[in-house]
Scaffold this motif. Structure first.
Motif, PDB file in Angstrom:
ATOM      1  N   ARG A   2      -1.988   1.495  -8.610  1.00 56.32           N
ATOM      2  CA  ARG A   2      -2.912   0.429  -8.074  1.00 56.32           C
ATOM      3  C   ARG A   2      -3.755   0.046  -9.388  1.00 56.32           C
ATOM      4  N   LEU A   3      -4.129   0.968 -10.060  1.00 57.14           N
ATOM      5  CA  LEU A   3      -5.133   0.595 -11.166  1.00 57.14           C
ATOM      6  C   LEU A   3      -4.582   0.090 -12.431  1.00 57.14           C
ATOM      7  N   ASN A   5      -3.393  -2.847 -14.688  1.00 61.35           N
ATOM      8  CA  ASN A   5      -3.462  -4.303 -14.488  1.00 61.35           C
ATOM      9  C   ASN A   5      -2.591  -4.892 -15.926  1.00 61.35           C
ATOM     10  N   ARG A  11       2.541  -4.835  -9.373  1.00 51.68           N
ATOM     11  CA  ARG A  11       1.252  -4.300  -9.172  1.00 51.68           C
ATOM     12  C   ARG A  11       1.648  -3.699  -7.461  1.00 51.68           C
ATOM     13  N   LEU A  12       0.926  -2.502  -7.454  1.00 53.88           N
ATOM     14  CA  LEU A  12       1.170  -2.013  -5.906  1.00 53.88           C
ATOM     15  C   LEU A  12      -0.097  -2.310  -5.326  1.00 53.88           C
ATOM     16  N   HIS A  13       0.175  -3.035  -4.259  1.00 46.71           N
ATOM     17  CA  HIS A  13      -1.073  -3.608  -3.340  1.00 46.71           C
ATOM     18  C   HIS A  13      -1.308  -2.816  -2.119  1.00 46.71           C
ATOM     19  N   GLU A  14      -0.436  -2.194  -1.554  1.00 44.97           N
ATOM     20  CA  GLU A  14      -0.500  -1.356  -0.357  1.00 44.97           C
ATOM     21  C   GLU A  14       0.617  -0.194  -0.121  1.00 44.97           C
ATOM     22  N   VAL A  15      -0.026   0.857   0.449  1.00 40.96           N
ATOM     23  CA  VAL A  15       0.846   1.850   0.879  1.00 40.96           C
ATOM     24  C   VAL A  15       0.959   2.031   2.479  1.00 40.96           C
ATOM     25  N   LEU A  24       6.149   0.503   0.367  1.00 41.31           N
ATOM     26  CA  LEU A  24       5.091  -0.064  -0.924  1.00 41.31           C
ATOM     27  C   LEU A  24       5.096  -1.564  -0.793  1.00 41.31           C
ATOM     28  N   ILE A  26       4.495  -4.474  -2.880  1.00 41.16           N
ATOM     29  CA  ILE A  26       4.319  -4.678  -4.521  1.00 41.16           C
ATOM     30  C   ILE A  26       4.542  -6.138  -4.774  1.00 41.16           C
ATOM     31  N   ASP A  27       4.400  -6.789  -5.885  1.00 45.78           N
ATOM     32  CA  ASP A  27       4.751  -8.218  -6.051  1.00 45.78           C
ATOM     33  C   ASP A  27       6.131  -8.460  -5.984  1.00 45.78           C
TER      34      ASP A  27
END
Length: 65
Positions: A2-3, A5, A11-15, A24, A26-27
């Motif tokens: 998540r960190l 960039n 990018r991992l947005h939520e789990v 997961l 992700i984009d």
């Protein structure tokens, strides 16, 4: 994850988890698998394009490392 960039790392947005699975978010990546695309276009890649691809890959690996 998540960190991170970086323009070449998804990018991992939520789990989300339940009793049996982990989800997961992700984009969205369009275009298929990298290896399949590379094999289809292998003869079309010139040295300059390959150099740029390798540079982008190594740039992302440096951030991860």
């Amino acid at each position: 994850m998540r960190l991170m960039n970086h323009k070449h790392i998804i990018r991992l947005h939520e789990v989300y988890e339940d009793e049996k699975k982990v989800y997961l978010i992700i984009d969205l990546l369009k275009g298929g698998e990298l290896i399949s695309n590379f094999e289809k276009k292998a003869k079309a890649y010139d040295e300059d394009l390959v150099r740029k691809l390798i540079y982008n890959l190594l740039d992302a690996i440096i951030l991860i490392h």
